[in-house]
Structure formats: C-alpha cells, structure tokens
Motif scaffolding. Structure first.
Motif, PDB file in Angstrom:
ATOM      1  N   PHE A  64       0.849  -1.196   0.000  1.00 27.80           N
ATOM      2  CA  PHE A  64       0.000   0.000   0.000  1.00 27.80           C
ATOM      3  C   PHE A  64       0.885   1.247   0.000  1.00 27.80           C
ATOM      4  O   PHE A  64       2.007   1.220   0.506  1.00 27.80           O
ATOM      5  N   THR A  65       0.359   2.346  -0.536  1.00 33.09           N
ATOM      6  CA  THR A  65       1.067   3.622  -0.507  1.00 33.09           C
ATOM      7  C   THR A  65       0.145   4.700   0.060  1.00 33.09           C
ATOM      8  O   THR A  65      -1.024   4.442   0.363  1.00 33.09           O
ATOM      9  N   ASP A  66       0.685   5.926   0.172  1.00 36.42           N
ATOM     10  CA  ASP A  66      -0.171   7.055   0.513  1.00 36.42           C
ATOM     11  C   ASP A  66      -0.786   7.607  -0.776  1.00 36.42           C
ATOM     12  O   ASP A  66      -0.683   6.987  -1.837  1.00 36.42           O
ATOM     13  N   ASN A  67      -1.436   8.765  -0.685  1.00 32.90           N
ATOM     14  CA  ASN A  67      -2.111   9.300  -1.862  1.00 32.90           C
ATOM     15  C   ASN A  67      -1.306  10.386  -2.574  1.00 32.90           C
ATOM     16  O   ASN A  67      -1.853  11.115  -3.407  1.00 32.90           O
TER      17      ASN A  67
ATOM     18  N   SER B 148       0.865  10.029  -8.500  1.00 29.71           N
ATOM     19  CA  SER B 148      -0.241   9.479  -9.283  1.00 29.71           C
ATOM     20  C   SER B 148      -0.693   8.139  -8.731  1.00 29.71           C
ATOM     21  O   SER B 148       0.103   7.385  -8.157  1.00 29.71           O
ATOM     22  N   SER B 149      -1.958   7.851  -8.940  1.00 29.38           N
ATOM     23  CA  SER B 149      -2.514   6.571  -8.493  1.00 29.38           C
ATOM     24  C   SER B 149      -1.832   5.417  -9.212  1.00 29.38           C
ATOM     25  O   SER B 149      -1.536   4.375  -8.601  1.00 29.38           O
ATOM     26  N   ALA B 150      -1.562   5.586 -10.511  1.00 24.13           N
ATOM     27  CA  ALA B 150      -0.934   4.513 -11.290  1.00 24.13           C
ATOM     28  C   ALA B 150       0.462   4.190 -10.748  1.00 24.13           C
ATOM     29  O   ALA B 150       0.848   3.026 -10.633  1.00 24.13           O
ATOM     30  N   HIS B 151       1.223   5.232 -10.392  1.00 26.08           N
ATOM     31  CA  HIS B 151       2.563   5.014  -9.846  1.00 26.08           C
ATOM     32  C   HIS B 151       2.483   4.278  -8.508  1.00 26.08           C
ATOM     33  O   HIS B 151       3.274   3.363  -8.233  1.00 26.08           O
ATOM     34  N   GLY B 152       1.515   4.667  -7.679  1.00 23.55           N
ATOM     35  CA  GLY B 152       1.332   3.995  -6.399  1.00 23.55           C
ATOM     36  C   GLY B 152       0.979   2.531  -6.557  1.00 23.55           C
ATOM     37  O   GLY B 152       1.456   1.673  -5.797  1.00 23.55           O
ATOM     38  N   ASP B 153       0.157   2.222  -7.547  1.00 24.45           N
ATOM     39  CA  ASP B 153      -0.206   0.825  -7.791  1.00 24.45           C
ATOM     40  C   ASP B 153       1.022  -0.012  -8.141  1.00 24.45           C
ATOM     41  O   ASP B 153       1.202  -1.117  -7.630  1.00 24.45           O
ATOM     42  N   VAL B 154       1.866   0.533  -9.027  1.00 18.71           N
ATOM     43  CA  VAL B 154       3.057  -0.202  -9.455  1.00 18.71           C
ATOM     44  C   VAL B 154       4.044  -0.348  -8.303  1.00 18.71           C
ATOM     45  O   VAL B 154       4.570  -1.442  -8.042  1.00 18.71           O
ATOM     46  N   LEU B 155       4.313   0.754  -7.592  1.00 15.49           N
ATOM     47  CA  LEU B 155       5.287   0.723  -6.500  1.00 15.49           C
ATOM     48  C   LEU B 155       4.845  -0.226  -5.397  1.00 15.49           C
ATOM     49  O   LEU B 155       5.649  -1.006  -4.866  1.00 15.49           O
ATOM     50  N   SER B 156       3.566  -0.185  -5.035  1.00 15.51           N
ATOM     51  CA  SER B 156       3.088  -1.048  -3.955  1.00 15.51           C
ATOM     52  C   SER B 156       3.194  -2.519  -4.341  1.00 15.51           C
ATOM     53  O   SER B 156       3.509  -3.374  -3.502  1.00 15.51           O
ATOM     54  N   ARG B 157       2.964  -2.836  -5.610  1.00 15.04           N
ATOM     55  CA  ARG B 157       3.101  -4.232  -6.063  1.00 15.04           C
ATOM     56  C   ARG B 157       4.574  -4.650  -6.064  1.00 15.04           C
ATOM     57  O   ARG B 157       4.913  -5.768  -5.644  1.00 15.04           O
ATOM     58  N   GLN B 158       5.452  -3.762  -6.504  1.00 10.22           N
ATOM     59  CA  GLN B 158       6.883  -4.090  -6.501  1.00 10.22           C
ATOM     60  C   GLN B 158       7.386  -4.336  -5.082  1.00 10.22           C
ATOM     61  O   GLN B 158       8.187  -5.249  -4.841  1.00 10.22           O
TER      62      GLN B 158
ATOM     63  N   ARG C 174      -0.285  -8.745  -3.935  1.00  8.23           N
ATOM     64  CA  ARG C 174      -1.035  -7.691  -4.621  1.00  8.23           C
ATOM     65  C   ARG C 174      -0.502  -6.314  -4.223  1.00  8.23           C
ATOM     66  O   ARG C 174       0.037  -6.141  -3.133  1.00  8.23           O
ATOM     67  N   GLY C 175      -0.684  -5.380  -5.126  1.00  9.14           N
ATOM     68  CA  GLY C 175      -0.375  -3.983  -4.829  1.00  9.14           C
ATOM     69  C   GLY C 175      -1.628  -3.147  -4.946  1.00  9.14           C
ATOM     70  O   GLY C 175      -2.237  -3.090  -6.015  1.00  9.14           O
ATOM     71  N   TYR C 176      -2.031  -2.529  -3.844  1.00  8.16           N
ATOM     72  CA  TYR C 176      -3.278  -1.772  -3.818  1.00  8.16           C
ATOM     73  C   TYR C 176      -3.065  -0.263  -3.897  1.00  8.16           C
ATOM     74  O   TYR C 176      -4.038   0.499  -3.864  1.00  8.16           O
ATOM     75  N   GLY C 177      -1.809   0.181  -3.971  1.00  8.60           N
ATOM     76  CA  GLY C 177      -1.573   1.617  -4.086  1.00  8.60           C
ATOM     77  C   GLY C 177      -2.170   2.386  -2.924  1.00  8.60           C
ATOM     78  O   GLY C 177      -2.013   2.021  -1.761  1.00  8.60           O
ATOM     79  N   GLU C 178      -2.894   3.443  -3.248  1.00  8.98           N
ATOM     80  CA  GLU C 178      -3.459   4.308  -2.211  1.00  8.98           C
ATOM     81  C   GLU C 178      -4.793   3.811  -1.676  1.00  8.98           C
ATOM     82  O   GLU C 178      -5.387   4.432  -0.787  1.00  8.98           O
TER      83      GLU C 178
END
Length: 208
Positions: free
Chosen positions: A137-140, A143-153, A176-180
């Motif tokens: 998970f990331t904060d907000n 971008s949402s797309a970047h958060g999705d990728v980073l959280s999955r990595q 899974r990566g859920y981003g924000e």
C-alpha cells in the motif's frame, strides 16, 4: 535486541450473540477503515443453543436471532510505530511501514529489512500456515498509477524474501499492490501518510 511493545487497542469484542432478539441492529462506526476484498473477518458458528432452555429467560414471544461470534482483534504496535501486529480469531497480520523496508520511492529492500521479514517467517512456521497474503500500500501522494506499481513491486520484494526464508513448496502466496486504496490513517497528515505506506503480511492462525 528485543523491541519494547505498546498495546494500542484490544478490541476484545468476544460477544456470543445468542440472546439477541430479532430486530436488533449492530452498530458500526462510519469511520471504520475499509479492508481489501477477501480479507473481511469471518468467524465460525458457535455451539448450538436450545431456545427452549428456561435459563435463557427470553421475554414472552421473543425468539433467538441467528447466532454468530464476533471476531476478537488484538492490535500491538511497537513504540516507534514502524511495525504493527494484529491477531484475530482466524488470522495474523504484520504491517511494516515502508520506511523500515525501503528507501524513498524504491522497492529495493534495506539492510535492516531482512531481520524483520525473518521474524514474520518464523511466525508463519509457528502457525503452520500454508497460505500467505502479501499486500503493498502507498499514501495518496503522486499518481494513483505510480502507487499501484510501487506497492506491487514492494509486495513482490517482501514475498521473495519470505519465500526464501520459508523454503516450503507447500506454501502459496497471494501478492497484490493496492496503491493508495484502503488507507488505515489520515492521508492529510505526514504521520497518517507514513502509516499508509506499508506492506502487510497475513496468514491463518493454527487451529486449536
């Protein structure tokens, strides 16, 4: 070194809802944090209760509602706030803040990260778990797309070390990566955003 731990909440809602009357409602706070799909609490049905038992002393005309057991949740967080452990009837969840695992905006594990992941692997073995969820998970911010990728990595990086530590082909991982999505704190403050930047590892508790 042993880390001092501070109990935060002990939501010991061990209520056996066998004497609830039909029509009663269960209160739920609107501010309760949401959870990823498939991780909702679930509890086993309790033992059967005889509704005609005179010791129940139900009001005349009343009947028993469908029985269920509410999950017990124990939450313990270390004093730095870097690590949190949640125990329910069914699962154990470790939440590690991203700062203790990775550099800023990175999915490369830090030197100190492996020791923390090793501790989680030991608990997986202790519980004889064969299914492990690793969610990032990331904060907000950004971008949402970047958060999705980073959280999955980041989830992939933690899963890789867990897999090496456990070295057990019988264990399956759900990564899974859920981003924000699914914040656990207020994203309007840095303190809250820090809590939201996390990797969670969840696995079933051993049966009694």
């Amino acid at each position: 070194m042993t880390t001092s731990r501070l109990p935060l909440t002990l939501g010991a809602a061990t209520l056996l809802l066998v004497a609830n009357l039909h029509g009663a409602t269960t209160a739920r706070a609107d501010g309760d944090p949401s959870v990823p799909p498939g991780t909702e609490p679930s509890a086993s049905a309790p033992v059967k209760i005889d509704p005609t038992d005179p010791d129940l002393k139900l009001p005349e005309g009343a009947t028993l509602a469908d029985p269920k057991v509410l999950d017990i949740k124990s939450v313990v967080e270390d004093q730095s706030g870097d690590e949190r452990r949640e125990d329910t009837n069914a699962d154990v969840t470790f939440a590690l803040q991203a700062e203790v695992l990775f550099g800023k905006d990175s999915s490369k594990l830090s030197a100190a990260a492996k020791a923390r992941i090793d501790t989680i692997a030991q608990e997986v073995r202790k519980q004889n778990a064969t299914q492990v969820r690793v969610f990032g998970f990331t904060d907000n911010l950004g971008s949402s797309a970047h958060g999705d990728v980073l959280s999955r990595q980041r989830a992939n990086a933690v899963q890789s070390v867990l897999d090496q530590d456990l070295n057990d082909p019988n264990i399956t991982f759900d990564v899974r990566g859920y981003g924000e999505q699914y914040p656990i704190a207020d994203n309007s403050t840095e303190e809250g955003r820090k809590k939201n930047r996390r990797v969670e590892v969840t696995f079933p508790r051993a049966g009694e």
